[in-house]
Design a protein around this motif. Structure first.
Motif, PDB file in Angstrom:
ATOM      1  N   THR A   3       0.755  -1.162  -0.072  1.00  0.00           N
ATOM      2  CA  THR A   3      -0.029   0.032   0.146  1.00  0.00           C
ATOM      3  C   THR A   3       0.817   1.319   0.050  1.00  0.00           C
ATOM      4  N   ARG A   4       1.638   1.364   0.930  1.00  0.00           N
ATOM      5  CA  ARG A   4       2.677   2.653   1.105  1.00  0.00           C
ATOM      6  C   ARG A   4       3.854   2.240   1.953  1.00  0.00           C
ATOM      7  N   VAL A   5       4.803   3.035   1.784  1.00  0.00           N
ATOM      8  CA  VAL A   5       6.055   3.028   2.834  1.00  0.00           C
ATOM      9  C   VAL A   5       5.589   3.866   3.919  1.00  0.00           C
ATOM     10  N   ASP A   6       6.102   3.559   5.306  1.00  0.00           N
ATOM     11  CA  ASP A   6       5.600   4.673   6.302  1.00  0.00           C
ATOM     12  C   ASP A   6       7.046   4.263   7.282  1.00  0.00           C
ATOM     13  N   ARG A   7       7.782   5.458   7.332  1.00  0.00           N
ATOM     14  CA  ARG A   7       9.136   5.504   8.126  1.00  0.00           C
ATOM     15  C   ARG A   7       9.855   4.131   7.790  1.00  0.00           C
ATOM     16  N   GLY A   8      10.157   3.949   6.658  1.00  0.00           N
ATOM     17  CA  GLY A   8      11.076   2.776   6.450  1.00  0.00           C
ATOM     18  C   GLY A   8      10.280   1.445   6.199  1.00  0.00           C
ATOM     19  N   VAL A  10       7.620  -1.386   4.977  1.00  0.00           N
ATOM     20  CA  VAL A  10       6.492  -1.623   4.020  1.00  0.00           C
ATOM     21  C   VAL A  10       5.416  -1.844   4.414  1.00  0.00           C
ATOM     22  N   LEU A  11       4.497  -1.389   4.178  1.00  0.00           N
ATOM     23  CA  LEU A  11       2.937  -1.874   4.605  1.00  0.00           C
ATOM     24  C   LEU A  11       2.526  -2.686   3.648  1.00  0.00           C
ATOM     25  N   HIS A  12       1.414  -3.478   3.821  1.00  0.00           N
ATOM     26  CA  HIS A  12       0.805  -4.266   2.717  1.00  0.00           C
ATOM     27  C   HIS A  12      -0.766  -4.476   3.370  1.00  0.00           C
ATOM     28  N   GLN A  13      -1.475  -5.024   2.467  1.00  0.00           N
ATOM     29  CA  GLN A  13      -2.850  -5.174   2.895  1.00  0.00           C
ATOM     30  C   GLN A  13      -3.420  -6.240   2.040  1.00  0.00           C
ATOM     31  N   VAL A  14      -4.386  -7.183   2.563  1.00  0.00           N
ATOM     32  CA  VAL A  14      -4.970  -8.429   1.747  1.00  0.00           C
ATOM     33  C   VAL A  14      -6.287  -7.799   0.929  1.00  0.00           C
ATOM     34  N   ARG A  15      -6.265  -8.154  -0.262  1.00  0.00           N
ATOM     35  CA  ARG A  15      -7.534  -7.936  -0.912  1.00  0.00           C
ATOM     36  C   ARG A  15      -8.024  -9.095  -1.650  1.00  0.00           C
ATOM     37  N   LEU A  16      -9.329  -8.979  -1.963  1.00  0.00           N
ATOM     38  CA  LEU A  16     -10.272 -10.176  -2.438  1.00  0.00           C
ATOM     39  C   LEU A  16      -9.695 -10.169  -3.993  1.00  0.00           C
ATOM     40  N   LYS A  17      -9.332 -11.478  -4.442  1.00  0.00           N
ATOM     41  CA  LYS A  17      -9.218 -11.402  -5.739  1.00  0.00           C
ATOM     42  C   LYS A  17     -10.469 -11.422  -6.844  1.00  0.00           C
ATOM     43  N   ASN A  18     -10.418 -10.793  -7.815  1.00  0.00           N
ATOM     44  CA  ASN A  18     -11.497 -10.887  -8.815  1.00  0.00           C
ATOM     45  C   ASN A  18     -12.895 -10.505  -8.152  1.00  0.00           C
ATOM     46  N   ALA A  19     -12.963  -9.529  -7.168  1.00  0.00           N
ATOM     47  CA  ALA A  19     -14.160  -9.216  -6.495  1.00  0.00           C
ATOM     48  C   ALA A  19     -14.799  -8.072  -7.472  1.00  0.00           C
ATOM     49  N   VAL A  20     -16.016  -8.077  -7.721  1.00  0.00           N
ATOM     50  CA  VAL A  20     -16.445  -7.271  -8.271  1.00  0.00           C
ATOM     51  C   VAL A  20     -16.787  -5.591  -8.002  1.00  0.00           C
ATOM     52  N   ARG A  21     -16.942  -5.782  -6.680  1.00  0.00           N
ATOM     53  CA  ARG A  21     -16.971  -4.500  -5.754  1.00  0.00           C
ATOM     54  C   ARG A  21     -15.950  -4.294  -4.695  1.00  0.00           C
ATOM     55  N   SER A  22     -15.157  -3.596  -4.699  1.00  0.00           N
ATOM     56  CA  SER A  22     -14.029  -3.306  -3.493  1.00  0.00           C
ATOM     57  C   SER A  22     -14.804  -3.100  -2.361  1.00  0.00           C
ATOM     58  N   LYS A  23     -14.500  -3.900  -1.299  1.00  0.00           N
ATOM     59  CA  LYS A  23     -14.932  -3.771   0.069  1.00  0.00           C
ATOM     60  C   LYS A  23     -13.889  -4.144   0.839  1.00  0.00           C
ATOM     61  N   PRO A  24     -13.816  -3.341   2.213  1.00  0.00           N
ATOM     62  CA  PRO A  24     -12.949  -3.401   3.243  1.00  0.00           C
ATOM     63  C   PRO A  24     -12.932  -4.884   3.422  1.00  0.00           C
ATOM     64  N   ILE A  25     -11.566  -5.454   3.518  1.00  0.00           N
ATOM     65  CA  ILE A  25     -11.558  -6.803   3.961  1.00  0.00           C
ATOM     66  C   ILE A  25     -12.096  -7.150   5.250  1.00  0.00           C
ATOM     67  N   GLN A  26     -12.012  -6.328   6.425  1.00  0.00           N
ATOM     68  CA  GLN A  26     -12.651  -6.745   7.667  1.00  0.00           C
ATOM     69  C   GLN A  26     -14.154  -6.893   7.521  1.00  0.00           C
ATOM     70  N   ASP A  27     -14.819  -6.335   6.624  1.00  0.00           N
ATOM     71  CA  ASP A  27     -16.151  -6.509   6.411  1.00  0.00           C
ATOM     72  C   ASP A  27     -16.654  -7.936   5.651  1.00  0.00           C
TER      73      ASP A  27
END
Length: 263
Positions: A3-8, A10-27
């Protein structure tokens, strides 16, 4: 994905593959699914680093279903081949699973009981009866406790002794239950373990003798009585140290006899 680099870092996040609509993963993910993704991401991130630092996990299987629990334990056992792995848990099922998979991988497991004292938590102590091996309880733990209770009886009298006697009776009953699981039934099945292990164990059941069953049945009956309220009209007297020592000797002889026949 990154996602971005913060103070050295590297941050990342999980996303659903082939999702029609992007929703926050925690939902979308359940609590257990969210946890297993976090564990996987953490292990992927730090296990690839060159340093051999220790891994510490606090109840890593909380909220997971049985399949994920088993997968996490196998991964941690594999990790312990190259790193020290420390796991904090209050669950006997997790302890049993770790011991089973570690034994298959020929990895040594050291169990330390942690207790809370008036001066603070985290005090190391003896392994609980529910998790300890019967041989260690019979050879060391119960003889020490009986000797200490005998000293209390001789110095402070019957009333003080009864407090020790009651807790020793409870521990003895727990020991007998463990003996039935681990010694008599050769660890084929345990209450806190998911699997039934028969490989190399089932034939050991043929070594059970009627007198083994009679002794354990009698001891279970005897030491169960002290955990129940008794009528004042017909009280059950707590056994004194010499009688306890004799019972421990009988149980030890039973365990050693089974062990010798199976060898």
């Amino acid at each position: 994905v990154k996602t971005r680099v913060d103070r050295g870092a590297v941050l990342h996040q999980v996303r659903l593959k082939n999702a029609v609509r992007s929703k926050p993963i925690q939902d979308v993910l359940s609590e257990g699914e969210h946890r297993i993704v976090c564990v996987a991401a953490f292990l992927a991130d730090v296990s690839a680093k060159p340093n051999g630092s220790t891994f510490v996990f606090d109840d890593p299987i909380s909220s997971l279903d049985l399949d994920y629990e088993e997968a996490v334990v196998q991964r941690l056992v594999a990790l312990s081949g190259t790193r020290q792995v420390i796991i904090f848990t209050h669950r006997l099922s997790l302890l049993g699973m770790v011991q089973d998979y570690a034994k298959k991988a020929e990895v040594a497991v050291r169990v330390v009981q942690i207790r809370k004292e008036p001066w603070g938590a985290g005090e190391p102590g003896d392994e609980s009866i529910e998790a300890a091996k019967p041989k260690a309880v019979l050879n060391d733990h119960l003889p020490r406790r009986i000797a200490a209770a005998k000293a209390v009886l001789e110095k402070e009298g019957d009333a003080a002794y009864r407090l020790h006697a009651q807790s020793i009776c409870t521990e003895t009953r727990k020991l007998i239950e463990r003996m039935i699981e681990l010694e008599l039934l050769a660890d084929v099945i345990q209450r806190h373990r998911r699997a039934i292990n028969t490989l190399g164990k089932l034939e050991k059941l043929a070594d059970i003798k009627p007198e083994d069953c009679v002794l354990l049945d009698e001891m279970m009956t005897k030491y169960s009585r002290y955990d129940h309220a008794q009528s004042a009209e017909a009280p059950v007297e707590l056994p004194y140290p010499d009688e306890r020592a004799q019972d421990v000797a009988k149980l030890k002889a039973c365990r050693d006899g089974l062990d010798a026949r199976r060898k």
